[in-house]
Enzyme design. Structure first.
Site, PDB file in Angstrom:
ATOM      1  N   HIS A 136      27.230  42.438  37.148  1.00 11.88           N
ATOM      2  CA  HIS A 136      27.721  41.059  37.022  1.00 11.88           C
ATOM      3  C   HIS A 136      28.462  40.921  35.696  1.00 11.88           C
ATOM      4  O   HIS A 136      27.947  40.384  34.719  1.00 11.88           O
ATOM      5  CB  HIS A 136      26.558  40.068  37.088  1.00 11.88           C
ATOM      6  CG  HIS A 136      26.998  38.638  37.226  1.00 11.88           C
ATOM      7  ND1 HIS A 136      26.297  37.726  37.981  1.00 11.88           N
ATOM      8  CD2 HIS A 136      28.051  37.953  36.721  1.00 11.88           C
ATOM      9  CE1 HIS A 136      26.892  36.547  37.917  1.00 11.88           C
ATOM     10  NE2 HIS A 136      27.965  36.673  37.149  1.00 11.88           N
ATOM     11  N   HIS A 138      31.813  39.585  33.627  1.00 15.55           N
ATOM     12  CA  HIS A 138      33.057  38.849  33.410  1.00 15.55           C
ATOM     13  C   HIS A 138      33.850  39.672  32.393  1.00 15.55           C
ATOM     14  O   HIS A 138      33.461  39.758  31.221  1.00 15.55           O
ATOM     15  CB  HIS A 138      32.794  37.464  32.829  1.00 15.55           C
ATOM     16  CG  HIS A 138      32.060  36.527  33.732  1.00 15.55           C
ATOM     17  ND1 HIS A 138      32.645  35.400  34.276  1.00 15.55           N
ATOM     18  CD2 HIS A 138      30.779  36.541  34.183  1.00 15.55           C
ATOM     19  CE1 HIS A 138      31.762  34.752  35.009  1.00 15.55           C
ATOM     20  NE2 HIS A 138      30.612  35.436  34.970  1.00 15.55           N
ATOM     21  N   HIS A 274      22.510  35.450  40.248  1.00 16.46           N
ATOM     22  CA  HIS A 274      21.576  34.532  39.565  1.00 16.46           C
ATOM     23  C   HIS A 274      20.856  33.636  40.574  1.00 16.46           C
ATOM     24  O   HIS A 274      21.024  32.422  40.607  1.00 16.46           O
ATOM     25  CB  HIS A 274      22.257  33.702  38.472  1.00 16.46           C
ATOM     26  CG  HIS A 274      23.686  33.335  38.721  1.00 16.46           C
ATOM     27  ND1 HIS A 274      24.073  32.553  39.777  1.00 16.46           N
ATOM     28  CD2 HIS A 274      24.817  33.648  38.046  1.00 16.46           C
ATOM     29  CE1 HIS A 274      25.383  32.395  39.738  1.00 16.46           C
ATOM     30  NE2 HIS A 274      25.850  33.053  38.691  1.00 16.46           N
ATOM     31  N   HIS A 322      31.635  26.863  32.004  1.00 21.19           N
ATOM     32  CA  HIS A 322      32.264  26.290  33.193  1.00 21.19           C
ATOM     33  C   HIS A 322      33.254  25.178  32.860  1.00 21.19           C
ATOM     34  O   HIS A 322      33.553  24.342  33.701  1.00 21.19           O
ATOM     35  CB  HIS A 322      31.188  25.830  34.185  1.00 21.19           C
ATOM     36  CG  HIS A 322      30.489  26.987  34.809  1.00 21.19           C
ATOM     37  ND1 HIS A 322      31.049  27.735  35.827  1.00 21.19           N
ATOM     38  CD2 HIS A 322      29.310  27.584  34.514  1.00 21.19           C
ATOM     39  CE1 HIS A 322      30.230  28.719  36.143  1.00 21.19           C
ATOM     40  NE2 HIS A 322      29.169  28.652  35.360  1.00 21.19           N
ATOM     41  N   ASP A 362      25.920  38.915  33.354  1.00 17.05           N
ATOM     42  CA  ASP A 362      26.761  37.706  33.312  1.00 17.05           C
ATOM     43  C   ASP A 362      27.456  37.614  31.956  1.00 17.05           C
ATOM     44  O   ASP A 362      27.473  36.578  31.297  1.00 17.05           O
ATOM     45  CB  ASP A 362      25.940  36.447  33.590  1.00 17.05           C
ATOM     46  CG  ASP A 362      26.757  35.341  34.248  1.00 17.05           C
ATOM     47  OD1 ASP A 362      27.991  35.466  34.299  1.00 17.05           O
ATOM     48  OD2 ASP A 362      26.155  34.360  34.712  1.00 17.05           O
TER      49      ASP A 362
END
Length: 568
Positions: A136, A138, A274, A322, A362
């Site tokens: 995971h 980014h 998640h 976000h 993440d």
């Protein structure tokens, strides 16, 4: 006459043997050696006055006659397959043999040949594991790769194009052009990489072109609209083209609830990111999907384990990741709906039960890329302290728990993403992506990291010292430079891209390997982490029950593998 020596003397010379126990770092986890594939009295060891010398432990055999490129001697292997001691022979960047090393002309039972062309890595007193996989990622900045590699991760899978706002929030490398550029960028890094395309579309053409361009998987993310139509379209493409789908479900429940998402998935294989929900997903009950046979549930590391600071730090992280605005009430409500101490506490216990199958990071998007391995073992420690020994343990050890937790960042993500033919465990035939640890530093600081059989980073002292003097810290080694980098690391792509010659078309310097077998798998294929409890979440109190049992635990105020390990 055979000589007898004490266990402590033997362990100091050749490492622990069958029945010996040792602690992992400063945790409460204790492992016991289950078996020893070496031969007492015939052990091989390198050094002055030791065994691996010409005509003794070293034979005259050439590489063409079967001698290994590298032998790791007397290593204690910690793997989902077991906890045991062996010599490990490496050839052509892969694990050729696990067994007994030496000179077959002078020693009995040798199945790993040491010759004049064989390098030796001393594994005595050290733990050998498979390199970790972080599924995971980014890809926000390339500097992540250094932090990840130096923590013991050898494969990173995810999406992104750098600090673009789509990447800051979602793990997608969108479109053939961006995928091509990221595949070319991958040539610069001494780590295995794989890229996820964007999976949010209601018609297949835009997804198929990404898979053909080299995406090894597709990612559905709520910020791009994870609607039932997008879910169905993405999974249909994945089934035809044999790539995995990862999903970040609809926190706001705008296009449906968790039951609607499961209906849209329709029993097809999917990797749920998640799954507790703090990282995103149907509020408050996305955690229910751990009971589904077709869902591979994973955690990201900011909630692992549950500590006194976990809840407090999450709100700020979420607002940044976000692209939310504190001045907008709806944005604040969105953030607050995702942070629930009750489901975070339950997550630890579900991992200990083997109901969650994978742990990942993440990276820079609510997770810490260099802490996947550390947080996994902190969680295992916390669960032993709070829940005691697992019922299935035998003997005075934590072997079953340790095997369960190491599977979460090695074999299980590899199986989930079609890479387990090549990586994920210490088994013959797989890539020699391996990590050696001093037991006192296990889970915190690797001693050596090998990629494709070559050392890419290691704890190293002063380069100007007459010997490698302190301070020691992890530095890149020769495997991380020049053509050796391209020969050691690989890039994983789709079968469609591999058949289309993506490496030649983009003039890639690294080799490429195709993912395979991602669609006919499910929770039952997750090693030691296949438990499927029936989960209920109280919509008002957020209490989580598994098969009727309330799942709750207290946050810890102090963890192992923490500040005392990271003074520099």
């Amino acid at each position: 006459m055979p000589a007898s020596i004490s266990r402590s003397t033997y362990a100091s010379m050749f490492g622990p043997t069958t029945g010996d126990r040792l602690r992992l770092g400063d945790t409460e986890l204790v492992i016991e050696v289950e078996r020893d594939l070496t031969t007492y009295g015939e052990e091989v060891k390198f050094g002055g006055g030791k065994v691996i010398r010409d005509g003794m432990g070293q034979s005259q055999r050439t590489r063409a006659e079967g001698a290994m490129d590298t032998v790791i001697t007397n290593a204690l292997i910690v793997d989902w397959t077991g906890i045991y001691k062996a010599d490990v022979g490496l050839r052509d960047g892969r694990i050729a043999k696990i067994g007994k090393a030496g000179n077959p002309d002078t020693q009995p039972g040798v199945d790993i040949v040491i010759g004049p062309g064989t390098e030796i890595i001393a594994g005595e007193g050290r733990i050998l594991t498979a390199g970790g996989m972080d599924a995971h990622i980014h890809f926000i900045c390339p500097q992540q790769i250094e932090d990840s590699l130096h923590s013991g991760i050898t494969t990173m899978l995810g999406g992104g194009t750098g600090p673009a706002h789509g990447t800051l929030a979602t793990t997608c490398t969108p479109g053939p052009w961006h995928i091509g550029r990221m595949l070319q960028a991958a040539d610069a890094f001494p780590i295995n990489l794989a890229f996820a395309g964007k999976g949010n579309a209601s018609l297949p053409a835009g997804l198929e072109e990404q898979v053909r361009a080299g995406a090894s998987c597709l990612k559905l993310h709520e910020d791009w609209g994870t609607t039932p139509a997008a879910i169905d379209c993405c999974l249909s493409v994945a089934d035809r083209m044999d790539v995995q789908v990862m999903i970040h479900t609809d926190t706001l429940n705008e296009s449906g609830f968790v039951e609607n998402t499961l209906a849209a998935i329709g029993g097809r294989t999917i990797h749920a990111f998640h799954t507790e929900g703090a990282g995103g997903g149907h509020a408050p009950d996305i955690i229910k999907v751990v009971g589904a046979a077709n869902v591979i549930p994973s955690s990201t590391n900011p909630t692992m384990p549950y500590t006194a600071n976990t809840v407090e730090e999450h709100l700020d992280m979420l607002m940044v990741c976000h692209h939310l605005d504190r001045s907008i009430p709806e944005d604040v409500a969105f953030a607050e709906s995702r942070i629930r101490k009750e489901t975070i506490a339950a997550e630890d216990i579900l991992h200990d039960m083997g109901a969650f199958s994978v742990i990942s990071s993440d990276s820079q998007a609510m997770g810490r890329v260099g802490e996947v391995i550390t947080r996994t073992w902190q969680t295992a420690h916390k669960m032993k302290v709070q829940r005691g020994r697992l019922a299935e343990e035998t003997g005075a050890n934590d072997n079953q728990r340790v095997r369960r937790y190491i599977a979460k960042y090695t074999i299980n993500p590899a199986i989930a993403h079609g890479l387990s033919r090549h990586i994920g465990s210490v088994e013959e035939g797989k890539r020699a992506d391996l990590v050696l640890w001093q037991p006192a530093f296990f889970g915190a600081k690797p001693d050596l990291v090998l990629l494709g059989g070559m050392i890419v980073c290691a704890q190293m002292g002063d380069p100007n010292g007459s010997i490698p003097a302190q301070p020691y810290y992890s530095r890149p080694m020769f495997g991380a430079f020049g053509g050796a980098l391209h020969a050691s690391a690989v890039t994983f792509v789709s079968q469609a891209a591999e058949e289309d010659g993506v490496g030649e078309r983009l003039r890639l310097q690294k080799g490429t390997l195709a993912v395979q077998g991602t669609r006919d798998i499910g929770k039952a294929d997750m090693k030691l982490n296949a438990h499927r409890p029936s989960i209920e979440v109280n919509p008002e109190t957020y209490e989580v029950r598994a098969d009727g049992e309330l799942l709750t635990c207290q946050p810890l105020a102090e963890l192992p593998l923490a500040q005392r390990y990271f003074l520099y």
